[in-house]
Design an enzyme around this catalytic site. Structure first.
Site, PDB file in Angstrom:
ATOM      1  CB  SER A  74      10.255  -3.444  -8.592  1.00  0.00           C
ATOM      2  OG  SER A  74      11.150  -3.852  -7.605  1.00  0.00           O
ATOM      3  CB  THR A  77       0.380  -4.237  -9.011  1.00  0.00           C
ATOM      4  OG1 THR A  77       0.893  -4.827  -7.815  1.00  0.00           O
ATOM      5  CG2 THR A  77      -1.117  -4.382  -9.064  1.00  0.00           C
ATOM      6  CG  HIS A 131       8.199 -11.490  -6.493  1.00  0.00           C
ATOM      7  ND1 HIS A 131       8.192 -10.342  -7.241  1.00  0.00           N
ATOM      8  CD2 HIS A 131       7.079 -11.425  -5.715  1.00  0.00           C
ATOM      9  CE1 HIS A 131       7.112  -9.617  -6.938  1.00  0.00           C
ATOM     10  NE2 HIS A 131       6.425 -10.262  -6.024  1.00  0.00           N
ATOM     11  CB  SER A 161       7.243   0.578  -1.791  1.00  0.00           C
ATOM     12  OG  SER A 161       6.080  -0.026  -2.254  1.00  0.00           O
ATOM     13  NE  ARG A 287       3.356   3.322   0.068  1.00  0.00           N
ATOM     14  CZ  ARG A 287       4.093   4.410   0.266  1.00  0.00           C
ATOM     15  NH1 ARG A 287       3.716   5.308   1.132  1.00  0.00           N
ATOM     16  NH2 ARG A 287       5.224   4.599  -0.392  1.00  0.00           N
ATOM     17  CE  LYS A 288       2.972   9.890  -0.587  1.00  0.00           C
ATOM     18  NZ  LYS A 288       4.057  10.347   0.331  1.00  0.00           N
TER      19      LYS A 288
HETATM   20  P1  PAP Z   1       4.300  -6.654  -5.531  1.00  0.00           P
HETATM   21  O1  PAP Z   1       5.692  -6.854  -6.050  1.00  0.00           O
HETATM   22  O2  PAP Z   1       4.111  -7.120  -4.132  1.00  0.00           O
HETATM   23  O3  PAP Z   1       3.244  -7.164  -6.449  1.00  0.00           O
HETATM   24  P2  PAP Z   1       4.275  -3.980  -6.553  1.00  0.00           P
HETATM   25  O4  PAP Z   1       3.060  -3.859  -7.364  1.00  0.00           O
HETATM   26  O5  PAP Z   1       5.568  -4.172  -7.244  1.00  0.00           O
HETATM   27  O6  PAP Z   1       4.076  -5.073  -5.431  1.00  0.00           O
HETATM   28  O7  PAP Z   1       4.505  -2.692  -5.670  1.00  0.00           O
HETATM   29  C1  PAP Z   1       3.516  -1.837  -5.202  1.00  0.00           C
HETATM   30  C2  PAP Z   1       4.022  -0.449  -5.508  1.00  0.00           C
HETATM   31  O8  PAP Z   1       3.652  -0.120  -6.847  1.00  0.00           O
HETATM   32  C3  PAP Z   1       3.364   0.588  -4.615  1.00  0.00           C
HETATM   33  O9  PAP Z   1       4.306   1.647  -4.546  1.00  0.00           O
HETATM   34  P3  PAP Z   1       4.335   2.675  -3.329  1.00  0.00           P
HETATM   35  O10 PAP Z   1       4.302   1.890  -2.067  1.00  0.00           O
HETATM   36  O11 PAP Z   1       5.612   3.439  -3.506  1.00  0.00           O
HETATM   37  O12 PAP Z   1       3.155   3.537  -3.506  1.00  0.00           O
HETATM   38  C4  PAP Z   1       2.145   0.950  -5.453  1.00  0.00           C
HETATM   39  O13 PAP Z   1       1.569   2.188  -5.095  1.00  0.00           O
HETATM   40  C5  PAP Z   1       2.757   0.983  -6.835  1.00  0.00           C
HETATM   41  N1  PAP Z   1       1.746   0.790  -7.882  1.00  0.00           N
HETATM   42  C6  PAP Z   1       0.751  -0.134  -7.925  1.00  0.00           C
HETATM   43  N2  PAP Z   1       0.024   0.016  -9.034  1.00  0.00           N
HETATM   44  C7  PAP Z   1       0.556   1.054  -9.719  1.00  0.00           C
HETATM   45  C8  PAP Z   1       0.220   1.702 -10.929  1.00  0.00           C
HETATM   46  N3  PAP Z   1      -0.808   1.310 -11.651  1.00  0.00           N
HETATM   47  N4  PAP Z   1       0.984   2.741 -11.322  1.00  0.00           N
HETATM   48  C9  PAP Z   1       2.039   3.159 -10.592  1.00  0.00           C
HETATM   49  N5  PAP Z   1       2.407   2.592  -9.422  1.00  0.00           N
HETATM   50  C10 PAP Z   1       1.671   1.537  -8.988  1.00  0.00           C
END
Ligand code: PAP
Length: 324
Positions: A74, A77, A131, A161, A287-288
């Site tokens: 969500s 990170t 979490h 995601s 990722r995206k």
């Molecule tokens: P976690 O709960 O396992 O720590 P988390 O960081 O919540 O994971 O989720 C990763 C998502 O946040 C990814 O989304 P996506 O799969 O739709 O791309 C990741 O790309 C996105 N994410 C990580 N860092 C950032 C950031 N700095 N800005 C915006 N989105 C981010």
């Protein structure tokens, strides 16, 4: 489903061996879900819990702690990087921030993972993450004066995601990969890790309405739309509002840029190696980072199904998401 309880928390009886035995017995008694989502998880206090979470029940919050909470995928990170930067503004210049050499998950440890065994030794205010759903939080987090910042994201995007994340993890570990359809079904059944997602969100949503100085409820989509405004809100919440001078000096933009997906994703530290204590590659957390990627993956029938779950379970409580 019966409400499962761990053995009494206080006083802590017996040796470590007895403690471990009690935990092993409890784990063995819990309903299990495996096959679709890795790792194996069990129904504990009505949420689907990784078994590694159970032993960490002696965590003691301190009044100055700031606990960052989310359902996985969500924006955890991102939130970790942002809050770390705001809280440590006076300690580190942004050009010299530890985020240049450490992944955000290394600077803000999860209390349920043994990434950082000496949580007591962390500088105050301690920044911690979890979490765990509200109802199952350690009591000291609920009762102390510590603050909670919760980040939430449209489930249409988190389902996509989390599927990418888990598929990559399975692939790297040479484990069977499951389809998006299977993963989607698991989410809709509420059986995804730390799920059901609707109960996770609502627990913190309700608490943020009742105790706004205790729980700040943020949305990933709002951060994407107005990171400056959300950073100000966050800084005020933790009692460290930006001064006029700082704002004019461009601090907010600097933090936003340092914590952006592009900056973090391109850093060497986040491009290689696993997150210590886990089987996850650091790069899989980036990722995206888009709002609305679900349009590229979910069928109209899937979108309708998830929307009706939200309409039934979440929207009546005043919680809604922007879709694009
Ligand atoms: P976690 O709960 O396992 O720590 P988390 O960081 O919540 O994971 O989720 C990763 C998502 O946040 C990814 O989304 P996506 O799969 O739709 O791309 C990741 O790309 C996105 N994410 C990580 N860092 C950032 C950031 N700095 N800005 C915006 N989105 C981010």
């Amino acid at each position: 489903m019966a409400h499962q309880q761990l053995p009494s928390q206080s006083p802590i009886v017996g040796t470590e061996e007895h403690e471990q035995q009690a935990i092993d017995e409890l784990i063995a008694s819990l309903p299990i879900s495996e096959g679709l989502v890795r790792p194996v998880h069990r129904l504990y206090q009505n949420f689907w819990c990784p078994i590694t979470v159970l032993p960490n029940r002696h965590f003691k919050a301190k009044d100055k702690d700031i606990v960052l909470i989310s359902h996985p995928k969500s924006g955890t990170t991102w939130l970790k990087a942002l809050v770390f930067s705001v809280v440590n503004q006076s300690r580190f210049d942004i050009s010299n921030t530890p985020l240049l050499t450490l992944n955000p998950h290394e600077v803000v440890p999860f209390i349920e993972l043994k990434l950082w065994p000496d949580l007591d030794g962390l500088a105050e205010p301690r920044l911690l993450a979890t979490h765990i759903p509200y109802l199952s939080l350690p009591e000291s987090i609920k009762r102390s004066d510590c603050q909670i910042i919760y980040i939430c994201r449209n489930p249409l995007d988190t389902v996509v995601s989390s599927w990418h994340f888990l598929v990559e993890a399975a692939w790297l570990m040479d484990k069977p990969v499951w389809s998006l359809e299977e993963h989607f079904e698991t989410c809709c059944q509420g059986e995804i890790l730390f799920g059901p997602f609707w109960e996770h969100m609502l627990g913190y949503w309700k608490e943020s309405l009742e105790r706004p100085s205790k729980v700040l409820f943020l949305k990933y989509e709002d951060l994407k739309e107005d990171i400056g405004g959300q950073l100000k809100k966050l800084a005020e919440f933790v009692g460290l509002p930006f001064t006029e001078e700082e704002e004019e000096g461009g601090v907010i933009e600097e933090i936003a840029k340092m914590c952006s997906l592009k900056t973090l994703k391109d850093l060497e530290v986040n491009r290689s190696s696993k997150l210590p204590g886990t089987t996850f590659e650091k790069r899989s957390f980036f990722r995206k980072g888009e709002v609305g990627d679900w349009t590229n993956h979910l069928t109209p029938a899937m979108v309708d199904r998830l929307n009706s779950i939200m309409q039934e379970k979440i929207n009546p409580f005043g919680l809604q998401f922007k879709t694009r």
